[in-house]
Design a protein around this motif. Structure first.
Motif, short mmCIF file in Angstrom:
data_model
loop_
_atom_site.label_atom_id
_atom_site.label_comp_id
_atom_site.label_asym_id
_atom_site.label_seq_id
_atom_site.Cartn_x
_atom_site.Cartn_y
_atom_site.Cartn_z
N SER A 540 44.51 -51.92 -43.91
CA SER A 540 45.65 -52.93 -43.99
C SER A 540 46.93 -52.02 -44.78
CB SER A 540 45.23 -53.95 -44.89
OG SER A 540 44.92 -53.53 -45.99
N LYS A 541 47.95 -52.57 -44.52
CA LYS A 541 49.37 -51.84 -45.04
C LYS A 541 50.27 -53.09 -45.04
CE LYS A 541 48.44 -47.52 -42.94
NZ LYS A 541 48.67 -46.89 -41.33
N ASN A 542 51.11 -52.97 -45.93
CA ASN A 542 52.13 -54.32 -46.33
C ASN A 542 53.66 -53.93 -46.14
OD1 ASN A 542 49.96 -56.10 -47.40
ND2 ASN A 542 49.58 -54.24 -48.58
N ASN A 543 54.43 -54.85 -45.71
CA ASN A 543 55.64 -54.22 -45.38
C ASN A 543 56.75 -55.36 -45.61
OD1 ASN A 543 54.15 -52.43 -43.32
ND2 ASN A 543 53.48 -54.62 -42.63
N VAL A 544 58.01 -54.91 -45.75
CA VAL A 544 58.98 -55.88 -45.66
C VAL A 544 60.06 -55.33 -44.84
CG1 VAL A 544 61.09 -56.71 -47.07
CG2 VAL A 544 58.71 -56.40 -48.26
N TYR A 545 60.50 -56.65 -44.02
CA TYR A 545 61.83 -56.23 -42.83
C TYR A 545 62.92 -57.24 -43.43
CZ TYR A 545 57.55 -54.30 -40.30
OH TYR A 545 56.44 -53.43 -40.18
N VAL A 546 63.92 -56.53 -42.90
CA VAL A 546 65.12 -57.12 -43.07
C VAL A 546 65.93 -57.32 -41.79
CG1 VAL A 546 67.41 -57.27 -44.19
CG2 VAL A 546 65.67 -56.31 -45.52
N LEU A 547 66.21 -58.55 -41.36
CA LEU A 547 66.66 -58.88 -39.97
C LEU A 547 68.08 -59.37 -39.99
CD1 LEU A 547 63.53 -58.94 -39.70
CD2 LEU A 547 63.75 -60.40 -37.70
N ASP A 548 68.72 -59.06 -39.14
CA ASP A 548 70.11 -59.39 -39.00
C ASP A 548 70.30 -60.96 -38.57
OD1 ASP A 548 70.03 -59.33 -36.26
OD2 ASP A 548 71.31 -57.58 -36.27
N SER A 549 71.55 -61.66 -38.32
CA SER A 549 71.74 -62.77 -38.05
C SER A 549 70.96 -63.14 -36.69
CB SER A 549 73.19 -63.53 -38.02
OG SER A 549 73.92 -62.47 -37.05
N GLY A 550 71.01 -62.08 -35.78
CA GLY A 550 70.45 -62.26 -34.55
C GLY A 550 68.87 -61.94 -34.61
N LEU A 551 68.23 -61.77 -35.65
CA LEU A 551 66.99 -61.61 -35.85
C LEU A 551 66.43 -60.18 -35.22
CD1 LEU A 551 64.95 -64.67 -35.65
CD2 LEU A 551 66.26 -63.84 -37.57
N ASN A 552 67.64 -59.21 -35.23
CA ASN A 552 67.17 -57.73 -34.85
C ASN A 552 67.02 -57.28 -36.33
OD1 ASN A 552 67.91 -58.02 -32.07
ND2 ASN A 552 69.97 -58.38 -32.60
N VAL A 553 65.86 -56.27 -36.17
CA VAL A 553 65.63 -55.54 -37.55
C VAL A 553 66.52 -54.61 -37.90
CG1 VAL A 553 64.04 -53.76 -38.60
CG2 VAL A 553 62.89 -55.64 -36.99
N SER A 554 66.89 -54.69 -39.33
CA SER A 554 68.21 -53.99 -39.75
C SER A 554 67.67 -52.74 -40.56
CB SER A 554 69.26 -54.89 -40.49
OG SER A 554 69.95 -55.60 -39.58
N GLY A 555 66.65 -53.39 -41.42
CA GLY A 555 66.09 -52.28 -42.36
C GLY A 555 64.56 -52.72 -42.53
N LYS A 556 63.48 -51.94 -42.88
CA LYS A 556 62.27 -52.01 -43.04
C LYS A 556 61.69 -51.04 -44.15
CE LYS A 556 61.17 -48.92 -39.27
NZ LYS A 556 60.49 -48.97 -37.68
N LEU A 557 60.76 -51.53 -44.77
CA LEU A 557 59.90 -50.61 -45.88
C LEU A 557 58.61 -51.19 -45.45
CD1 LEU A 557 59.69 -49.20 -48.42
CD2 LEU A 557 59.93 -51.50 -49.64
N GLU A 558 57.67 -50.07 -45.00
CA GLU A 558 56.28 -50.30 -44.37
C GLU A 558 55.35 -49.34 -45.25
OE1 GLU A 558 57.09 -50.90 -39.91
OE2 GLU A 558 57.54 -48.95 -40.58
N ASP A 559 54.04 -49.65 -44.97
CA ASP A 559 52.93 -48.90 -45.50
C ASP A 559 52.81 -49.12 -47.08
OD1 ASP A 559 52.72 -48.31 -42.83
OD2 ASP A 559 53.60 -46.35 -43.26
N ILE A 560 53.29 -50.40 -47.50
CA ILE A 560 53.07 -50.30 -49.04
C ILE A 560 51.55 -50.84 -49.31
CG2 ILE A 560 53.84 -51.95 -50.99
CD1 ILE A 560 56.28 -52.71 -49.39
N ALA A 561 51.05 -50.16 -50.61
CA ALA A 561 49.77 -50.58 -50.88
C ALA A 561 48.56 -50.55 -49.61
CB ALA A 561 49.62 -51.89 -51.67
#
Length: 800
Positions: A540-561
């Motif tokens: 298991s890995k934990n992630n944070v994704y930031v999506l723009d107003s069109g729900l396209n991924v603008s930024g991501k932070l993956e593989d946490i803990a």
């Protein structure tokens, strides 16, 4: 060049000798169709219709799924037949039958033979035919639009224009198309490389589809100037339904089959003013909303249907057989919202009902706008008709009749993974005669998040991939890994109306509604991917994704803990806070100032974990969860010692994040031993918090160990039941948590009768609220009033 000219001439000559064909049951020269390559939609006569497979280009020709092309050109589904033995598709028209065979370049119009430059194909068990040949055989004009990668089909001189760039969701369109879409979903589920494991539809209400409060609690318009608490919500200004509400003078309480309205302030005059009794009305109230004008009671009910389900159409024999299996009437689950005018509390008046087919998912109220969501499962079996294929609703603003929702009004979420309808309805309470805005989607909803402007519906796409050894071709143990994704659908909210605006997808699954947030037109979402019980790359890995107003991924932070999973998340402004857990509690501070570049600012590892995070102020977060102890166990793959954590009592902590790179556990408080529990750990609405009053309160079921703290097995012992009621604290940054007192509704006799465990008694305190200087604790049996200053009892109102 000569070859190209000759081909065009040959096509033209072929059209000249083909007789005028009119599809059965349709008027000719009326149809326009646009097929978009590599998209599961086509546009027919201006309506965008969902398909279960996508057209594609091969050898310079566009191939379209056979049934969709036939329907688009006016041929009914009953007049399109497939002979599996000869691999032949036949289109039956009024003039002649058109036949095409997979792998053959010959097209027959009646007995007339024509030669095509390409042949029909079978791809993924579906038949695709060249769009131009069938269309021109029916005397339609065909054109290719390179810019939009679309085939345009229409009567001569009346071709449709290119498809719009941002079309709305496609519709189901017809019953036959619904069956095709569900059959394809079933086929996907049996694929040996990507298998869908469907979670039951309608689980959103069970998953605490969380909405939690911003730094301050949600403020609604008060009917007076009283200082009173509101439901703890996720987003300020976006109200959430609960079992207890107050308007500063009256308390509203859901108790069993009734809603109680009691005069609460002044506390010395407490009395029940009126009761809404649903005992004999086939309605089970779950929760409600209250403002200065209206009471909205939401609950589950059902509709009697006289006709047996599942046969469509029915003859007399099938009716007799079905009546033995489904003796009429039978029930269909529905969710209902009943709106009352509460201008006169002693004589509340019902003004409206809104009822949706299915089970309750969630709701939200923003000012006078009210939004209700339901999931309705579709029971589909291959080669059989669908039970009750059309969902329905009832809105008394438009009459008492139930209204079936037509297929042309049912839209389709792209890549939907559940045989389910999501029904979303909105009304404006101040416009009681205006019809509800009802929207239906083929798909599902589990958790929702709502801002003041938008509603986000999240649903898990449960999938896994079969693993295979590249050298031996054998399956490892275990031989699969999950590839779960979370699909998110966005709707604009406008004064009781909704409109779909975007859809997106991220890897992993979410915990609850607090895994989602909107800030400065960006959508943030936290997920867990992989399996906590695995090691290596698939853990298991934990992630944070930031999506723009069109729900396209603008930024991501993956593989946490890695190796842990998310236990709680909270987004506050341009920061995110995340707690993961396996043996210790890593508390992460995440920087979200730059949407395209989220990053971890700091982390703190401490025993225990937090199930819920609540902002105290911009630099301090309160965590509520469980304390843990870490024990070593012999064994494991290498015969060594494995470290495992076991939860003990309840734990609260204040985290200081002023120095974001070095978060600190500033204060902590432990309550009871193993087995101690609180509804707050599952439902944020059980929390009462006021920073201005230094007040913190929540219900607790207390368990305490008597004797040795560790059993002979070496594991922490479960405690015995000793208390149930409200824990009331003073809270500030100078002293942390100070227990002010406890308030229980159980009598001394109840405690004497209690054994080692307690049960869900109607005397269990569920909620704590305040009005001015009085603290109220509420159970199904009593409303108790205590002084907010010293908790001295003022009075008790029994609910009979």
């Amino acid at each position: 060049m000569k070859k190209f000219v000759f081909l065009i001439v040959a096509l033209a000559l072929a059209v000249i000798f083909i007789p005028w064909l009119q599809p059965k049951g349709s008027a000719m020269d009326q149809h326009q169709a646009t097929f978009l390559v590599n998209q599961k939609t086509y546009i027919n006569d201006g309506q965008t219709i969902a398909t279960d497979v996508s057209p594609f280009v091969r050898d310079g020709r566009v191939y379209v799924p056979v049934r969709y092309l036939g329907r688009a050109l006016g041929i009914s589904n009953d007049n399109i037949t497939w002979d599996g033995m000869s691999q032949t598709v036949t289109f039956d028209t009024d003039a002649a039958a058109i036949r095409l065979t997979v792998g053959s370049n010959l097209l027959y119009v009646g007995e007339q033979e024509r030669s095509m430059d390409v042949a029909p194909l079978v791809v993924s068990d579906r038949v695709f035919i060249p769009a131009r040949w069938l269309a021109e055989a029916l005397k339609y004009e065909v054109e290719w639009d390179e810019a939009t990668q679309a085939v345009l089909i229409g009567p001569p001189g009346n071709l449709p224009g290119p498809p719009p760039e941002a079309a709305d969701l496609p519709v189901v369109g017809t019953y036959d198309n619904l069956k095709s879409l569900l059959a394809n979903l079933q086929t996907q589920a049996s694929n040996d490389r990507r298998v869908m494991v469907g979670a039951p539809a309608g689980t959103g209400a069970m998953k605490q589809e969380s909405a939690k409060s911003a730094v301050t609690n949600n403020q609604s318009v008060a009917a007076n100037d009283a200082d009173y608490s509101k439901t703890n919500v996720q987003v300020e200004g976006v109200d959430e339904a609960d079992i207890v509400k107050t308007d500063g003078s009256y308390i509203y309480l859901v108790k069993g089959q009734r809603v109680i309205i009691a005069l609460a302030y002044p506390a010395g005059d407490m009395k029940i003013i009126s009761t809404l009794d649903f005992t004999d009305k086939n309605f089970a109230p779950n929760e409600m909303y209250v403002d200065d004008k209206y009471l909205i009671v939401i609950g589950q009910t059902y509709r009697y249907r006289e006709n047996p389900p599942g046969i469509m159409p029915m003859n007399e024999t099938s009716k007799k057989i079905s009546s033995l299996i489904y003796p009429p009437p039978y029930q269909r689950d529905t969710v209902k919202a009943i709106i009352y005018d509460i201008g006169d509390k002693s004589a509340v008046k019902q003004v409206r009902e809104l009822e949706l087919d299915g089970r309750y998912v969630s709701s939200r109220k923003i000012g006078e706008a009210f939004y209700l969501l339901a999931n309705r499962s579709i029971y589909y079996y291959s080669q059989k008709e669908i039970e009750d294929p059309k969902p329905f609703y009832r809105d008394t603003a438009a009459g008492d009749a139930y209204v079936d929702i037509d297929y042309s009004c049912i839209k389709c979420f792209p890549g939907f993974m559940e045989p389910n309808y999501l029904i979303v309805a909105g009304i404006n309470l101040d416009r009681p005669d205006e019809k509800a805005d009802v929207n239906t989607y083929l798909g599902s909803g589990e958790n929702i998040y709502a801002s003041m402007k938008n509603l986000y519906v999240a649903v898990t796409s449960y999938q896994y991939r079969i693993l295979e050894d590249s050298k031996t071709g054998l399956l490892p143990e275990p031989g699969y890994v999950d590839s779960n994704k979370t699909k998110v659908y966005k709707f604009a909210l406008n004064d009781g109306k909704l409109s779909y605006t975007a859809g997106g997808e991220v890897p992993g699954t979410i915990l609850n509604q607090f895994s989602m947030d909107e800030y400065n037109d960006y959508f943030r979402i936290a997920t867990t991917s992989g399996d906590i019980w695995r090691t290596g790359e698939y853990t298991s890995k934990n992630n944070v994704y930031v999506l723009d107003s069109g729900l396209n991924v603008s930024g991501k932070l993956e593989d946490i803990a890695p190796g842990e999973r998310i236990y709680s998340v909270r987004f506050v402004g341009d920061r995110g806070y995340m707690v993961t857990f396996k043996t210790v509690d890593p508390f992460f501070v995440i920087d979200l100032k730059e949407p395209g570049r989220p990053q971890i600012l700091g982390a703190l590892k401490i025993p225990g974990y937090s199930d819920y995070l609540h902002p105290y102020d911009e630099n301090h977060i309160i965590g509520f969860g469980k304390d843990t102890i870490e024990l070593g166990q012999k064994g494991g793959n290498n015969g060594g010692t494995n470290s495992m954590a076991y939860y003990t009592g309840m734990k609260m902590a204040i985290f200081d994040v002023t120095d974001v790179s070095n978060p600190v556990e500033m204060y902590k408080e432990k309550i009871g031993d193993r087995g101690t529990d609180s509804e707050l750990l599952r439902n944020h609405k059980a929390l009462l918090f006021s920073k201005d009053k230094n007040l913190l309160a929540f219900p607790v079921s207390l368990m305490e160990v008597k004797g040795s703290e560790v059993q002979d097995s070496g594991f922490p012992a479960y405690g015995q039941f000793v208390y149930q009621g409200a824990y009331v604290y003073n809270i500030d940054l100078a002293s942390g948590f100070t227990l002010k007192g406890r308030i229980s509704h159980l009598s001394d006799e109840d405690y004497k009768k209690a054994g080692n465990y307690w049960y869900d008694s109607d005397k269990n305190v569920d909620r704590i609220i305040y009005i001015n200087d009085v603290l109220y604790t509420l159970s199904g049996k009593y409303i108790k009033a205590n002084s907010l200053n010293d908790l001295a009892e003022i009075g008790t109102l029994e609910i009979k």
